[in-house]
Write an enzyme that holds these catalytic residues in place. Structure first.
Site, PDB file in Angstrom:
ATOM      1  N   CYS A 147      -6.398 -33.421  51.058  1.00  0.00           N
ATOM      2  CA  CYS A 147      -7.598 -33.401  50.215  1.00  0.00           C
ATOM      3  C   CYS A 147      -8.450 -32.239  50.689  1.00  0.00           C
ATOM      4  CB  CYS A 147      -8.335 -34.738  50.290  1.00  0.00           C
ATOM      5  SG  CYS A 147      -8.849 -35.207  51.960  1.00  0.00           S
ATOM      6  N   ARG A 207     -11.537 -29.438  41.198  1.00  0.00           N
ATOM      7  CA  ARG A 207     -11.403 -28.759  42.492  1.00  0.00           C
ATOM      8  C   ARG A 207      -9.969 -28.266  42.688  1.00  0.00           C
ATOM      9  NH1 ARG A 207     -13.616 -31.921  47.493  1.00  0.00           N
ATOM     10  NH2 ARG A 207     -13.370 -29.856  48.418  1.00  0.00           N
TER      11      ARG A 207
END
Length: 281
Positions: free
Chosen positions: A236, A176
Site C-alpha cells: 500500500c 492513487r
C-alpha cells in the site's frame, strides 16, 4: 479459524483475553493524532493503548513511512499489556480495522499466536450498547518473547518479481494507484505489474468485513484466476492498509506476504520504475 471476533463474542470472553486499543488516524496537514485522546475519552473496559507510529513501526526513513518496528519495542509493548506465551489477545481500532490489522500482523510477525481483530472496531462495541470505561489499567509484567519473522514478507526486489511471476496487489485507492492523486507521497503511480485491489472494498458501510469475502475475491481476481498456485503479496502506501488486505485474504485461506516498505519505500530509489494509469502496466 477466523481471525475476527464480534463485539458480542469479545464481551463474552473479555475476562479471559487482553484487549489492545490501537485507534489511529493517518496524519495529514492540519490534522492531529486522535488515538490517545479517543482512548482517554472512552474505551473497552480493561483495554490497553498501543501506539501505531511508535510501537508498531520504526521511525520513517529509507524503509518507508512505517518500517517494521524493532522487535524489542513490540515485545515491551506486549509485556506492558500483560502478554505472555499463550495469552489470547484481541486488537481493535475505531472502525475499519486498518490499524488493528497492522497490529494483528505485527504481533503475529513477532510470534504471538493467538491474536484476533474486533470486527468493526470500537464503533461496533458502542453500537452493541456495551460498557465503556475511562479507567486506564496499570501496566502489567508479561513475559512474552519476540520471535520476529513469523509472518512472510517481501522486499522491493521480491515485490518486483511477484509483479512479474505471481500476483502483487496494490491496496490503495484507485486514484492513487493510477497516479491521478497522491496526497501523501512525493511520487504518484504504482509498481509496474501490480493489480489494484483497494482494501476498502473488503468492508461494509459499518466498517466490518464483508461476509462474501471469497465471492468478492473471485470477482476481482485476475482473469486467469488464482487457485493458490501463484504466490500473492500486498503493498500500500506504507504497509498499514496492506496488512488489512493480508487479513482479509487470510480469512479465505490465502497466505499473502506483506511488502512492509510499500510505495513509500519503493519510490526512494529513483531507478525503480513507476507505472501510471488504471492498468497494471
Amino acid at each position: 479459524m477466523s481471525h475476527l471476533v464480534t463485539a458480542a463474542e469479545l464481551a463474552h470472553e473479555i475476562e479471559d483475553v487482553v484487549v489492545i486499543d490501537v485507534r489511529w488516524t493517518l496524519i495529514t496537514a492540519g490534522q492531529d493524532q486522535p488515538g490517545p485522546a479517543e482512548y482517554a475519552a472512552g474505551h473497552v473496559p480493561g483495554a490497553f493503548f498501543v501506539d501505531l507510529d511508535t510501537e508498531l513501526a520504526a521511525p520513517p526513513g529509507d524503509g518507508g513511512r512505517h518500517p517494521l518496528p524493532d522487535p524489542a519495542v513490540v515485545e515491551a509493548a506486549l509485556r506492558r499489556c500483560g502478554v505472555s506465551e499463550g495469552t489470547r489477545v484481541i486488537v481493535h481500532d475505531g472502525k475499519e480495522s486498518y490499524a488493528a490489522a497492522r497490529a494483528w500482523w505485527v504481533f503475529r510477525w513477532v510470534g504471538l499466536e493467538d491474536v484476533r481483530v474486533l470486527d468493526g472496531g470500537f464503533a461496533a462495541w458502542e453500537r452493541a450498547g456495551l460498557p465503556v470505561s475511562t479507567e486506564v489499567p496499570e501496566p502489567r509484567h508479561g513475559t512474552f518473547v519476540a520471535r520476529p519473522g513469523s509472518m512472510p514478507t517481501v522486499d522491493a526486489s521480491g515485490a518486483a518479481e511477484l509483479a512479474r511471476t505471481g500476483l502483487l496487489l496494490d491496496a490503495r485507492a484507485a486514484e492513487r494507484y493510477a497516479g491521478e492523486q497522491e496526497p501523501i507521497d512525493p511520487v504518484a503511480g504504482h509498481i509496474p505489474g501490480a493489480v489494484n485491489l483497494p482494501t476498502a472494498t473488503w468492508l461494509t458501510d459499518e466498517g466490518t468485513f464483508r461476509r462474501d469475502l471469497a465471492e468478492h475475491w473471485a470477482g476481482v481476481n485476475s482473469p486467469e484466476g488464482n487457485s493458490g498456485a501463484r504466490p500473492v503479496a500486498v503493498y500500500c502506501g506504507s504497509g498499514v492498509t496492506a496488512a488489512h488486505e493480508v487479513l482479509a485474504l487470510s480469512e479465505i485461506g490465502i497466505d499473502a506476504s506483506l511488502y512492509p516498505g510499500s510505495w513509500s519505500e519503493w519510490i526512494r530509489d529513483p531507478d525503480r520504475p513507476v507505472a501510471t494509469g488504471s492498468a497494471p502496466g
